[in-house]
Write an enzyme that holds these catalytic residues in place. Structure first.
Site, PDB file in Angstrom:
ATOM      1  N   TYR A 127       0.794  -1.223   0.000  1.00  0.00           N
ATOM      2  CA  TYR A 127       0.000   0.000   0.000  1.00  0.00           C
ATOM      3  C   TYR A 127       0.837   1.290   0.000  1.00  0.00           C
ATOM      4  O   TYR A 127       0.269   2.374   0.007  1.00  0.00           O
ATOM      5  CB  TYR A 127      -0.947   0.022   1.203  1.00  0.00           C
ATOM      6  CG  TYR A 127      -2.224  -0.747   0.964  1.00  0.00           C
ATOM      7  CD1 TYR A 127      -2.224  -2.141   0.976  1.00  0.00           C
ATOM      8  CD2 TYR A 127      -3.437  -0.099   0.729  1.00  0.00           C
ATOM      9  CE1 TYR A 127      -3.397  -2.855   0.764  1.00  0.00           C
ATOM     10  CE2 TYR A 127      -4.602  -0.802   0.507  1.00  0.00           C
ATOM     11  CZ  TYR A 127      -4.584  -2.182   0.538  1.00  0.00           C
ATOM     12  OH  TYR A 127      -5.742  -2.892   0.321  1.00  0.00           O
ATOM     13  N   LYS A 180       3.211 -14.665   4.317  1.00  0.00           N
ATOM     14  CA  LYS A 180       3.650 -15.652   3.320  1.00  0.00           C
ATOM     15  C   LYS A 180       5.181 -15.687   3.383  1.00  0.00           C
ATOM     16  O   LYS A 180       5.874 -15.516   2.377  1.00  0.00           O
ATOM     17  CB  LYS A 180       3.140 -15.227   1.940  1.00  0.00           C
ATOM     18  CG  LYS A 180       3.306 -16.278   0.863  1.00  0.00           C
ATOM     19  CD  LYS A 180       2.336 -17.433   0.989  1.00  0.00           C
ATOM     20  CE  LYS A 180       2.667 -18.510  -0.046  1.00  0.00           C
ATOM     21  NZ  LYS A 180       1.837 -19.718   0.095  1.00  0.00           N
ATOM     22  N   ASP A 213      -2.363 -18.549   2.857  1.00  0.00           N
ATOM     23  CA  ASP A 213      -3.248 -19.488   2.144  1.00  0.00           C
ATOM     24  C   ASP A 213      -3.922 -20.442   3.135  1.00  0.00           C
ATOM     25  O   ASP A 213      -5.131 -20.697   3.065  1.00  0.00           O
ATOM     26  CB  ASP A 213      -2.490 -20.253   1.041  1.00  0.00           C
ATOM     27  CG  ASP A 213      -1.154 -20.813   1.498  1.00  0.00           C
ATOM     28  OD1 ASP A 213      -0.705 -20.480   2.625  1.00  0.00           O
ATOM     29  OD2 ASP A 213      -0.542 -21.600   0.743  1.00  0.00           O
ATOM     30  N   ASP A 237      -6.431  -6.770   4.280  1.00  0.00           N
ATOM     31  CA  ASP A 237      -7.517  -6.286   3.436  1.00  0.00           C
ATOM     32  C   ASP A 237      -8.341  -7.473   2.927  1.00  0.00           C
ATOM     33  O   ASP A 237      -9.570  -7.486   3.039  1.00  0.00           O
ATOM     34  CB  ASP A 237      -6.940  -5.500   2.250  1.00  0.00           C
ATOM     35  CG  ASP A 237      -8.026  -5.035   1.301  1.00  0.00           C
ATOM     36  OD1 ASP A 237      -9.060  -4.547   1.788  1.00  0.00           O
ATOM     37  OD2 ASP A 237      -7.856  -5.181   0.070  1.00  0.00           O
ATOM     38  N   ASP A 241     -12.399  -9.073   4.351  1.00  0.00           N
ATOM     39  CA  ASP A 241     -13.608  -9.320   3.558  1.00  0.00           C
ATOM     40  C   ASP A 241     -14.064 -10.767   3.739  1.00  0.00           C
ATOM     41  O   ASP A 241     -15.264 -11.043   3.866  1.00  0.00           O
ATOM     42  CB  ASP A 241     -13.358  -9.059   2.057  1.00  0.00           C
ATOM     43  CG  ASP A 241     -13.621  -7.610   1.664  1.00  0.00           C
ATOM     44  OD1 ASP A 241     -13.438  -6.718   2.522  1.00  0.00           O
ATOM     45  OD2 ASP A 241     -14.000  -7.366   0.510  1.00  0.00           O
TER      46      ASP A 241
END
Ligand code: IPM
Ligand code: MN
Length: 374
Positions: A127, A180, A213, A237, A241
């Site tokens: 970002y 990750k 993941d 982010d 959701d």
């Protein structure tokens, strides 16, 4: 301090934004009257409409109005979100994006025991906005930034939160660090290392590492097992959701953007232009963001009545929901404003008959564990 009035800057945004802010203001009006809160409001122009009108999504005057206010309440903006909210988060250093996801009995969901909070690092990662084209546009690169400082402070925030937050159902207090780092060994590797280091100061809190993941899978497989999640900006982010879908969707998912002295509260969702003006947008994400705002004011301003107002608001939301007054996305037939009006009436009723037994699943201390621990 309690008597000084609190100035709230309000961004009405785009799409369903204006309806949502209107709903929030209806609820706030009744809280102000019932709890004698000293709140002032200033409207701040920002977003797509402002961009079309003036050529700037967040003009300097708007930014200044936000800076000069005590706290900001923001409805969603459209395509100019990067120039508005991402800029505000970075320039005001609102480093902790706190995104709770919990089941309410009146909101249909495949799950019933979800009660987690995502603590999303809010100032760096992909970002930072550094993207470049090369080879005449045939190659594009983006920069991912992770610093020790930002990683450590967000880890501290997450652990403090894990220590103080009141859980809906008792379970081991835990922080799961999601990255990750098996692939991004240097950047995500640094984030994990700093979280690990902070974790040693909190032996009472279980610390786990999880790849993103696997986390995406586990959030669907066993969402009740999560308590506090700490993660970098982009994964936060995406996962927030996903988490919203465990508890009824984006229409009921609030958030807080918290800095050292300032904070901004907004729904997790976007401005949904497809349903704008139809009166069917769920105002609960926005109204729950108001609840978080009142708790934050309670913590940082030592404003007891703000806490009481937040507590009553939570009760009003639950009883109105239980009585079936809700928007279509969560199985009701009420309009955006009908929900807001009903909550506002219920607040008055509760406040006139109330003694404050503290039996709600508290948002208190969810929004600023750092302030409450120092
Ligand atoms: C959010 C939103 C923003 C983000 C967008 C609108 C820039 O999706 O708050 O989650 O990516 O942070
Ligand atoms: Mn998002």
């Amino acid at each position: 301090m309690v008597n000084k009035s609190i100035l709230i800057s309000c961004i009405e945004g785009d799409g369903i934004g204006p309806e949502l802010l209107q709903a929030a203001r209806i609820v706030l009006k009744s809280l102000v009257e019932s709890f004698d809160l000293k709140l002032d409001f200033v409207n701040v122009a920002a977003g797509d409409r402002e961009l079309r009108k003036t050529g700037r999504a967040l003009p300097n005057e708007s930014f200044k109005l936000i800076q000069e206010s005590d706290v900001c309440l923001k409805a969603p903006v459209g395509e100019s979100a990067k120039e508005t909210i991402v800029r505000i988060r970075q320039e005001l250093d609102l480093y902790a994006n706190v995104r709770p996801a919990r089941n309410y009995p009146f909101i249909p969901s495949k799950f019933s025991d979800v009660d987690l909070v995502i603590v999303r690092e809010n100032t760096e990662d992909l970002y930072v906005g550094f993207e470049r084209r090369a080879q005449n546009g045939r190659k594009a690169t983006a920069l991912k930034v992770v610093t020790s400082k930002a990683s450590e402070r967000i880890a501290k925030f997450a652990f403090e939160l894990a220590m103080v937050r009141k859980q809906a159902r008792e379970k081991p207090r835990s922080v799961v660090c999601i990255t990750k780092s098996n692939v991004l060994r240097i950047t995500d590797g640094l984030f994990v290392k700093r979280c690990e280091r902070v974790s040693r100061k909190y032996p009472q809190v279980l610390f786990q590492k999880m790849y993103v993941d696997t986390a995406a899978m586990n959030l669907i497989r066993a969402p009740e097992s999560f308590d506090v999640i700490v993660t970098t900006n982009m994964y936060g982010d995406i996962l927030s959701d996903e988490a919203s879908q465990l508890v009824g969707g984006l229409g009921v998912s609030p958030s807080a953007n918290i800095g050292r002295k300032f904070a901004l509260f907004e729904p997790v969702h976007g401005c949904a232009p497809d349903i704008a003006g139809k009166g069917i947008a769920n105002p609960l994400a926005m109204i729950l963001s108001v609840e978080m705002m009142l708790d934050w004011l309670g913590e940082t301003r030592l404003c007891k009545r703000c806490h009481e107002a937040a507590q009553t608001l939570d009760k009003a939301i639950c009883s109105i929901g239980a009585s079936g007054i809700k928007t279509p996305d969560i199985g009701g037939r009420a309009t955006t404003l009908q929900v807001a009006e009903a909550i506002s009436k219920e607040i008055k009723l509760l406040a006139s008959s109330s003694s404050f037994s503290d039996d709600r699943v508290e948002m208190t201390k969810l929004v600023n564990p750092i302030a409450s621990s120092t």
